[in-house]
Scaffold this motif. Structure first.
Motif, short mmCIF file in Angstrom:
data_model
loop_
_atom_site.label_atom_id
_atom_site.label_comp_id
_atom_site.label_asym_id
_atom_site.label_seq_id
_atom_site.Cartn_x
_atom_site.Cartn_y
_atom_site.Cartn_z
N LYS A 85 0.85 -1.22 0.00
CA LYS A 85 0.00 0.00 0.00
C LYS A 85 0.87 1.25 0.00
O LYS A 85 0.59 2.22 -0.71
N THR A 86 1.94 1.22 0.79
CA THR A 86 2.86 2.36 0.84
C THR A 86 3.45 2.64 -0.54
O THR A 86 3.57 3.79 -0.96
N LEU A 87 3.81 1.56 -1.24
CA LEU A 87 4.37 1.71 -2.59
C LEU A 87 3.37 2.39 -3.53
O LEU A 87 3.73 3.28 -4.30
N PHE A 88 2.12 1.97 -3.45
CA PHE A 88 1.09 2.57 -4.31
C PHE A 88 0.82 4.02 -3.90
O PHE A 88 0.57 4.88 -4.75
N GLU A 89 0.92 4.30 -2.59
CA GLU A 89 0.67 5.68 -2.14
C GLU A 89 1.82 6.60 -2.56
O GLU A 89 1.60 7.72 -3.00
N LEU B 54 10.41 -3.78 2.31
CA LEU B 54 10.05 -2.80 1.28
C LEU B 54 11.26 -1.97 0.82
O LEU B 54 11.65 -2.06 -0.35
N ASN B 55 11.82 -1.18 1.73
CA ASN B 55 12.84 -0.21 1.31
C ASN B 55 14.03 -0.87 0.61
O ASN B 55 14.40 -0.48 -0.50
N VAL B 56 14.62 -1.87 1.29
CA VAL B 56 15.84 -2.47 0.73
C VAL B 56 15.56 -3.26 -0.54
O VAL B 56 16.21 -3.03 -1.57
N PRO B 57 14.60 -4.21 -0.54
CA PRO B 57 14.43 -4.99 -1.76
C PRO B 57 14.00 -4.17 -2.97
O PRO B 57 14.50 -4.39 -4.08
N ALA B 130 12.85 7.76 -2.83
CA ALA B 130 11.79 7.82 -1.82
C ALA B 130 12.03 6.80 -0.70
O ALA B 130 11.65 7.04 0.45
N LEU B 131 12.67 5.69 -1.03
CA LEU B 131 12.80 4.60 -0.07
C LEU B 131 14.14 4.58 0.68
O LEU B 131 14.28 3.88 1.68
N MET B 132 15.12 5.31 0.15
CA MET B 132 16.43 5.36 0.80
C MET B 132 16.64 6.74 1.43
O MET B 132 16.06 7.73 0.99
#
Lengths: 110, 153
Positions: A85-89, B54-57, B130-132
């Motif tokens: 969900k976070t990815l889609f947001e 999530l973030n790393v992969p 966004a993830l790092m």
């Protein structure tokens, strides 16, 4: 990872097991397009068994959404965990797709 | 300085060390196994569940995908080097390819802008950033390196 498609009434339900990433996105795309070509119009992609999705996977979902819509069909997504969900947001794709919390709710929404 | 502070365990905990160093051919099928290996290392480092899932992969998959398909143009004889450095405070991932490099800022687009939502590509660098906590690109030893830094949350 694998993708399985089964019919539930008039709806094609696709289960994504494992990751949806650059190495396997074409497989998912082709399987759904094959069903679309056969005349199927309603698709539900269930992510309850999915690990993570990369930008290529998101791109394939966007592509399928457009192609299904062009054929007068409908696409629903279901069972995104909190990380997905976070990815889609983050990408605001939650505003592009119709996303249901459960498979049942997604099936009812057609 | 106590004997304990001199121990290898202490040095491992406080100074960055190379946890993973792999050379892989330019084939997208190589991505999933190396990402799994790095993610396992993240769990041992007690990074948060979200960082591991999530973030790393996702960020590492994006960096590898760019290196294989854009940097090395999918030429299997060219290689991508993946290194993971860990410390008490952060995980640092370096992905090096044999390509000419790119301008990180110029190549990053915002796919959330009006009119861009239905783009099928262009989310890779956006997601990495966004993830790092930090994304850098530089050249070293005639290689193009993308460095991703993630602090413990």
């Amino acid at each position: 990872m694998s993708f399985s498609i089964k019919k539930q009434g008039e709806i094609c339900v696709v289960d994504v097991e494992g990751q949806l990433i650059v190495g396997n996105r074409q497989e998912l795309k082709q399987k759904v397009l094959d069903e679309l070509e056969k005349g199927e119009k309603k698709f539900l992609i269930d992510f309850s068994q999915t690990g993570y999705i990369d930008s290529s996977g998101l791109g394939v979902l966007v592509s399928l959404s457009k192609k299904i819509r062009e054929q007068g069909g409908e696409l629903r997504l279901a069972n995104l965990n909190d990380d997905l969900k976070t990815l889609f947001e983050l990408t605001k794709l939650d505003t592009l797709f119709q996303i249901a919390d459960t498979r049942e709710r997604a099936l009812e929404s057609f | 300085m106590t004997a304990d502070r001199d121990s290898g365990e202490h040095r491992r905990a406080t100074h960055p060390h190379v946890a993973i160093d792999r050379l892989i051919p330019s084939d997208v099928r190589e991505i999933e196994p190396i990402v799994e290996e790095v993610t396992r290392e993240c769990r041992q480092l007690a990074l948060s569940a979200r960082q591991c899932a999530l973030n790393v992969p996702v960020a590492l998959t994006e960096a590898l995908s760019n290196a294989i398909l854009r940097g090395n143009r999918g030429m299997r004889e060219k290689h991508v080097r993946v290194r993971a450095f860990v410390s008490d405070s952060a995980l640092v991932l370096e992905v090096a390819d044999e390509g000419a490099g790119f301008d990180l800022d110029a190549c990053t687009i915002d796919p959330t802008r009006p009119g861009s939502l239905e783009r099928e590509d262009g989310r890779g660098l956006f997601l990495m950033r966004a993830l790092m906590d930090r994304v850098e690109r530089y050249e070293a030893d005639a290689r193009n390196v993308v460095r991703l830094t993630l602090h413990r949350s």
